[in-house]
Design a protein around this motif. Sequence first.
Motif, mmCIF file in Angstrom:
data_model
loop_
_atom_site.group_PDB
_atom_site.id
_atom_site.type_symbol
_atom_site.label_atom_id
_atom_site.label_comp_id
_atom_site.label_asym_id
_atom_site.label_seq_id
_atom_site.Cartn_x
_atom_site.Cartn_y
_atom_site.Cartn_z
ATOM 1 N N SER A 200 0.846 -1.206 0.000
ATOM 2 C CA SER A 200 0.000 0.000 0.000
ATOM 3 C C SER A 200 0.872 1.245 0.000
ATOM 4 O O SER A 200 2.000 1.230 0.502
ATOM 5 N N ALA A 201 0.351 2.322 -0.581
ATOM 6 C CA ALA A 201 1.103 3.573 -0.710
ATOM 7 C C ALA A 201 1.616 4.042 0.649
ATOM 8 O O ALA A 201 0.851 4.111 1.613
ATOM 9 N N PRO A 202 2.912 4.370 0.743
ATOM 10 C CA PRO A 202 3.468 4.841 2.010
ATOM 11 C C PRO A 202 3.001 6.260 2.339
ATOM 12 O O PRO A 202 2.504 6.986 1.468
ATOM 13 N N LEU A 203 3.174 6.640 3.583
ATOM 14 C CA LEU A 203 2.928 8.003 4.027
ATOM 15 C C LEU A 203 4.194 8.802 3.701
ATOM 16 O O LEU A 203 5.286 8.407 4.100
ATOM 17 N N ASN B 64 1.206 9.083 -2.516
ATOM 18 C CA ASN B 64 1.146 8.959 -3.971
ATOM 19 C C ASN B 64 -0.006 8.026 -4.296
ATOM 20 O O ASN B 64 -0.667 7.487 -3.400
ATOM 21 N N GLU B 65 -0.254 7.801 -5.582
ATOM 22 C CA GLU B 65 -1.347 6.911 -5.965
ATOM 23 C C GLU B 65 -1.138 5.517 -5.388
ATOM 24 O O GLU B 65 -0.053 4.960 -5.467
ATOM 25 N N ASN B 66 -2.201 5.005 -4.816
ATOM 26 C CA ASN B 66 -2.158 3.680 -4.221
ATOM 27 C C ASN B 66 -2.366 2.615 -5.298
ATOM 28 O O ASN B 66 -3.109 2.834 -6.252
ATOM 29 N N THR B 67 -1.732 1.466 -5.145
ATOM 30 C CA THR B 67 -1.862 0.390 -6.133
ATOM 31 C C THR B 67 -2.562 -0.832 -5.559
ATOM 32 O O THR B 67 -2.682 -1.853 -6.243
ATOM 33 N N THR B 68 -3.015 -0.747 -4.309
ATOM 34 C CA THR B 68 -3.669 -1.894 -3.683
ATOM 35 C C THR B 68 -5.155 -1.622 -3.480
ATOM 36 O O THR B 68 -5.604 -0.471 -3.507
#
Length: 196
Positions: A128-131, A178-182
């Motif tokens: 998942s997208a990091p903070l 950033n955009e999440n990929t999950t």
Amino acid sequence: MKQVFTKSIEKIFPTTVMRFDLNSHSHYSRMLDVVNKTKTEWHAIMKDSESTYNEATANRWLDKLGLETIKESLEDCVQEYCLTYGLPELVITNSWMNRVGVGGAVRPHRHEVSVLSGAFYPIADPGSAPLVFKNPLQVYKMYEYAAQETMYNAAMMEIPCEQGSLVLFPSWIEHFTNENTTKNRVTISFNTSYKK
């Protein structure tokens, strides 16, 4: 022959970010049940994502849903940060939940009228997208450029988004994703103020 001198590194004005692992919390399954039943809606700070945050309400998500034990544990973590950093006791003032799926993101922002903020991830698929935190000193750099990126000169730093983790950070630091990929990235966010 090159002369070697003794050196010391002084880290001045550090920004403290703390991470806690709450995966083993005794009320984790109760919280997941509440998360899965919570309705979310559009919010301006989020791209293709939803939130319980509403400007017209008190945003007390942790208070309304029988999650007192979870909230107490989050506040225990806040107090641990306060002891380490040297802050007086803080309490959680408001809280809300965000859902970010595939292609979703959280736009850059900071948390006004708060001392310390938290992002707790009850559900987060691996990857998942990091903070992402922006370096607050970047605007003061007038001529400097880096030969290589290090922890001392980075314009941004990422903190992984991992299920069960709590990230505590100063509310004044600008952050985003950033955009999440999950498919599943759920955050319970909160702000704090001084205990009266």
